[in-house]
Design a protein around this motif. Structure first.
Motif, PDB file in Angstrom:
ATOM      1  N   ILE A 254       0.860  -1.180   0.000  1.00 51.87           N
ATOM      2  CA  ILE A 254       0.000   0.000   0.000  1.00 51.87           C
ATOM      3  C   ILE A 254       0.895   1.229   0.000  1.00 51.87           C
ATOM      4  O   ILE A 254       1.802   1.343   0.823  1.00 51.87           O
ATOM      5  N   ASP A 255       0.653   2.115  -0.930  1.00 47.79           N
ATOM      6  CA  ASP A 255       1.389   3.374  -0.948  1.00 47.79           C
ATOM      7  C   ASP A 255       0.627   4.378  -0.098  1.00 47.79           C
ATOM      8  O   ASP A 255      -0.503   4.753  -0.432  1.00 47.79           O
ATOM      9  N   PRO A 256       1.219   4.792   1.015  1.00 45.65           N
ATOM     10  CA  PRO A 256       0.514   5.743   1.868  1.00 45.65           C
ATOM     11  C   PRO A 256       0.300   7.078   1.156  1.00 45.65           C
ATOM     12  O   PRO A 256       1.123   7.500   0.357  1.00 45.65           O
ATOM     13  N   VAL A 257      -0.836   7.688   1.436  1.00 48.46           N
ATOM     14  CA  VAL A 257      -1.178   8.965   0.837  1.00 48.46           C
ATOM     15  C   VAL A 257      -1.267   9.992   1.960  1.00 48.46           C
ATOM     16  O   VAL A 257      -2.047   9.836   2.898  1.00 48.46           O
ATOM     17  N   GLY A 258      -0.438  10.997   1.909  1.00 39.10           N
ATOM     18  CA  GLY A 258      -0.470  12.063   2.895  1.00 39.10           C
ATOM     19  C   GLY A 258       0.548  11.861   4.002  1.00 39.10           C
ATOM     20  O   GLY A 258       1.121  10.795   4.187  1.00 39.10           O
ATOM     21  N   GLU A 259       0.752  12.939   4.722  1.00 43.89           N
ATOM     22  CA  GLU A 259       1.769  12.964   5.775  1.00 43.89           C
ATOM     23  C   GLU A 259       1.482  11.965   6.896  1.00 43.89           C
ATOM     24  O   GLU A 259       2.364  11.202   7.298  1.00 43.89           O
TER      25      GLU A 259
ATOM     26  N   GLU B 215      -0.395   9.248   7.007  1.00 43.05           N
ATOM     27  CA  GLU B 215      -0.292   7.864   6.567  1.00 43.05           C
ATOM     28  C   GLU B 215       1.158   7.459   6.318  1.00 43.05           C
ATOM     29  O   GLU B 215       1.561   6.339   6.637  1.00 43.05           O
ATOM     30  N   THR B 216       1.948   8.366   5.774  1.00 40.52           N
ATOM     31  CA  THR B 216       3.356   8.070   5.508  1.00 40.52           C
ATOM     32  C   THR B 216       4.125   7.880   6.805  1.00 40.52           C
ATOM     33  O   THR B 216       4.872   6.902   6.964  1.00 40.52           O
TER      34      THR B 216
ATOM     35  N   GLU C  74       3.087   4.627   8.415  1.00 40.77           N
ATOM     36  CA  GLU C  74       3.651   3.470   7.705  1.00 40.77           C
ATOM     37  C   GLU C  74       5.092   3.227   8.152  1.00 40.77           C
ATOM     38  O   GLU C  74       5.494   2.093   8.389  1.00 40.77           O
TER      39      GLU C  74
END
Length: 180
Positions: free
Chosen positions: A21-26, A28-29, A32
């Motif tokens: 899953i590619d995190p979207v946004g600060e 979520e990143t 992760e």
């Protein structure tokens, strides 16, 4: 030992830290990154018995993998429960007036190991639940001033990153395993 020895490195397609899953946004990143470091702790301890987990690095240090699990349970509790919710509840391995209980009392028994993992999982679960509803910009009282939730999360990424370096060396001292 070669860095390509069996059991030393996890193939990228088998690495449990890769969610796909590619995190979207600060938020979520950052989350992760924290979750990957948490998984690294689990991987570094995987397959070791109680005595191996409690094995100290070098005298006079009390640093051990088991001590790291206990310490990180305290740290998760401190930042995500105590600081973000404003409670005074002690961490699972804290005693008033006694420093380093998390490391000093990390002994090589199955009971101590089970207690450490149980406390760590509970602290992680509580943090995950709290952060599902947090805003990184929210400020909370801390140490005579305030701290943003963002700073708490970044501090936790930093805390785990530092200690995973310790975990690398501790695991190598126990059984020669490097990498992951």
């Amino acid at each position: 030992m070669s860095s390509t020895s069996t059991g030393m490195w996890v193939a990228p397609e088998q690495d449990p830290r890769t969610s796909g899953i590619d995190p979207v946004g600060e938020k979520e990143t950052l989350w992760e990154y924290l979750c990957r470091y948490r998984m690294t702790l689990v991987l570094k301890c995987e397959g070791l018995d109680a005595e191996q987990l409690a094995r100290r690095s070098v005298v006079p240090s009390t640093l051990s993998l088991l001590g790291l699990v206990r310490h990180l349970a305290n740290v998760e509790h401190h930042w995500f429960t105590r600081v973000l919710s404003g409670t005074r509840d002690p961490g699972p391995f804290e005693r008033h007036g006694v420093e380093d209980v998390d490391f000093d009392e990390a002994v090589g028994t199955e009971e101590c190991v089970a207690e450490a993992w149980s406390a760590w999982h509970a602290a992680v679960e509580a943090a995950d639940e709290r952060m599902a509803h947090e805003d990184l910009d929210r400020e909370v009282p801390f140490d005579g001033g305030t701290v943003e939730v963002r700073d708490v999360v970044i501090h936790m990424v930093e805390e785990y990153a530092r200690h995973m370096g310790h975990a690398d060396l501790l695991r190598e001292c126990v059984d020669g395993r490097i990498g992951l």
